[in-house]
Scaffold this motif. Structure first.
Motif, PDB file in Angstrom:
ATOM      1  N   ARG A 122       5.346   1.988 -14.705  1.00  0.00           N
ATOM      2  CA  ARG A 122       5.408   3.428 -14.342  1.00  0.00           C
ATOM      3  C   ARG A 122       3.949   4.105 -15.197  1.00  0.00           C
ATOM      4  N   GLN A 125       1.289   3.643 -13.156  1.00  0.00           N
ATOM      5  CA  GLN A 125       0.928   4.275 -12.020  1.00  0.00           C
ATOM      6  C   GLN A 125       0.690   5.578 -12.464  1.00  0.00           C
ATOM      7  N   ARG A 176       2.397  -4.339  -5.104  1.00  0.00           N
ATOM      8  CA  ARG A 176       2.770  -2.799  -5.598  1.00  0.00           C
ATOM      9  C   ARG A 176       3.918  -2.336  -5.114  1.00  0.00           C
ATOM     10  N   ALA A 177       4.022  -2.305  -3.499  1.00  0.00           N
ATOM     11  CA  ALA A 177       4.937  -1.737  -2.886  1.00  0.00           C
ATOM     12  C   ALA A 177       6.381  -2.533  -2.998  1.00  0.00           C
ATOM     13  N   LEU A 178       6.361  -3.893  -3.409  1.00  0.00           N
ATOM     14  CA  LEU A 178       7.555  -4.444  -3.657  1.00  0.00           C
ATOM     15  C   LEU A 178       8.113  -4.162  -5.018  1.00  0.00           C
ATOM     16  N   GLU A 180       7.328  -1.392  -6.486  1.00  0.00           N
ATOM     17  CA  GLU A 180       7.964  -0.140  -6.579  1.00  0.00           C
ATOM     18  C   GLU A 180       9.432  -0.164  -6.161  1.00  0.00           C
ATOM     19  N   GLN A 181       9.684  -0.935  -5.168  1.00  0.00           N
ATOM     20  CA  GLN A 181      11.102  -1.043  -4.688  1.00  0.00           C
ATOM     21  C   GLN A 181      12.105  -1.497  -5.720  1.00  0.00           C
ATOM     22  N   VAL A 184      11.208   1.768  -8.761  1.00  0.00           N
ATOM     23  CA  VAL A 184      11.466   3.183  -8.447  1.00  0.00           C
ATOM     24  C   VAL A 184      12.725   3.439  -7.607  1.00  0.00           C
ATOM     25  N   PHE A 185      12.901   2.487  -6.501  1.00  0.00           N
ATOM     26  CA  PHE A 185      13.738   2.521  -5.567  1.00  0.00           C
ATOM     27  C   PHE A 185      14.924   1.875  -5.840  1.00  0.00           C
TER      28      PHE A 185
ATOM     29  N   PHE B 129       5.890  11.690 -10.592  1.00  0.00           N
ATOM     30  CA  PHE B 129       6.050  12.099 -11.800  1.00  0.00           C
ATOM     31  C   PHE B 129       6.419  13.637 -12.106  1.00  0.00           C
ATOM     32  N   ARG B 140      11.111   7.419   1.629  1.00  0.00           N
ATOM     33  CA  ARG B 140      12.440   6.844   2.694  1.00  0.00           C
ATOM     34  C   ARG B 140      12.297   7.090   3.617  1.00  0.00           C
ATOM     35  N   TRP B 169       8.208  -1.998   3.842  1.00  0.00           N
ATOM     36  CA  TRP B 169       7.624  -1.705   2.697  1.00  0.00           C
ATOM     37  C   TRP B 169       6.351  -2.164   2.588  1.00  0.00           C
ATOM     38  N   GLY B 173       2.643  -0.529   1.955  1.00  0.00           N
ATOM     39  CA  GLY B 173       1.913  -1.142   0.809  1.00  0.00           C
ATOM     40  C   GLY B 173       0.520  -1.281   1.209  1.00  0.00           C
TER      41      GLY B 173
END
Lengths: 208, 208
Positions: A122, A125, A176-178, A180-181, A184-185, B129, B140, B169, B173
């Motif tokens: 985080r 980011q 990055r997307a994964l 974040e999965q 973050v998610f 943030f 989502r 995802w 990305g």
DNA sequence: CTGAAACATGAATCAGTATTCATGTTTGAG
DNA sequence: CTCAAACATGAATACTGATTCATGTTTCAG
């Protein structure tokens, strides 16, 4: 000229005062660790020096013995993340001769690292807004390494020909997307599944 | 009971007081536009209400006629970005029967939008943030739409079978990474080149 | 026209918090 | 041991900036 001009030419990178005894060493590390946790959790602005020092178990003023500024700890954390991630991936892929396999192993290593260090993730980011220069350096450095790996693989015929630069950015985007999965998610999906699916996409695309 | 309890049950989404005259309408829009520019450029924390209102050409107090909080304008901007992006992509892809082509057109539309609205792009990133809930909803919602498109395409045999969720995802990305190339790293590479390279990767992968 | 509702103003409030500093305490080289 | 350098403390400082408010001005329905 009373001042010894100690920090005249920064002993280390842009680091604040370096400790000179074991005690100092420990205290600095405690603050750094606390900063990682607190900033990662609350975000840069809601993380006050008070929060950080109390989490570290020291007085507020102690912070400024080792760091010149709130922003400076932050930057140091971004740098640390860069070193750690590069090291982790390099290690995970060093014995792999084939690029596609290395891609898979590297992605797995990255995701495992990120899951183990969500706060650092985080922080990187957020660097885009707190310390853009650090953010850019982080990704530029990363992308450069990535790109040269792809160039070599292309030359060796291990991957098809293509725009290496854009590919590097796109592949980093997937990672990055994964990540974040996970962070973050809070996805429950096991890393191996994520890696397997992403690998299939990267290797073969989605054309039927 | 002096207060009319006007805003008792928010007239619109979480929007502040809605204007009731043409003048008010214009003022509100001016503030919103200024907020987009200022927050996009300086980031949430360095963008003060004073900056925003002066950019909008109104007094500081005027801000609070239309917005209850600094955070609230921010959230509204994130929502706006969501609506605009979805609309833009939907429009760009609506007449395209084949998913792979739609993928390409959608990516192009997204990148063009992002290049035209760099401030909104950054605001969405910062939302992680500043307003995590808005951030999550943004992605989502987006991912859900994406995923159902992939499911349909898979059923129609237009793309190979695979884990649609992870694919969604990963593809998002890629789009994000390229958008960042434009907005953050100021890449000079033409959008068509980016799209072409990414499309090739998405369709065929990198296996030789 | 007219007055109540909308709208606009900008100075004052008020709280948070980064950073400094004067004052002790601890460490370790000699 | 000893004392100068390191380290630690936490209260005080200083400043920023979001939000409020008392006071005008403008709009528009009737």
């Amino acid at each position: 000229m009373g001042k010894p001009a100690a920090e005249a030419h920064a002993s280390q990178k842009g680091a604040g005062n370096q400790p000179k005894t074991a005690r100092g060493e420990a205290t600095r590390k405690a603050i750094l660790t606390a900063a990682e946790r607190v900033i990662g959790e609350k975000g840069y602005n809601d993380a006050s020096i008070g929060h950080i020092t109390s989490e570290a178990g020291v007085a507020q003023g102690t912070f400024y013995i080792y760091f010149t500024t709130k922003e400076q700890v932050f930057s140091e954390l971004v740098l640390e993340m860069g070193r750690l991630v590069r090291h982790t991936i390099a290690e995970a892929t060093q014995d792999i001769g084939n690029r596609l396999e290395a891609e898979e192993a590297g992605l797995r290593a990255f995701l495992e690292f990120v899951q183990a260090h969500p706060d650092l993730y985080r922080i990187v980011q957020e660097a885009l807004f707190v310390d853009p220069a650090a953010y850019e350096e982080y990704y530029r450095t990363f992308a450069d390494g990535y790109r040269s790996g792809l160039v070599a693989a292309e030359a060796a015929g291990q991957i098809s020909k293509g725009d290496t630069e854009t590919r590097a950015w796109a592949l980093m985007g997937i990672a990055r997307a994964l990540g974040e999965q996970l962070v973050v998610f809070k996805s429950e999906k096991p890393i191996s599944d994520l890696v397997a699916s992403a690998y299939d996409l990267i290797a073969n695309g989605i054309k039927p």
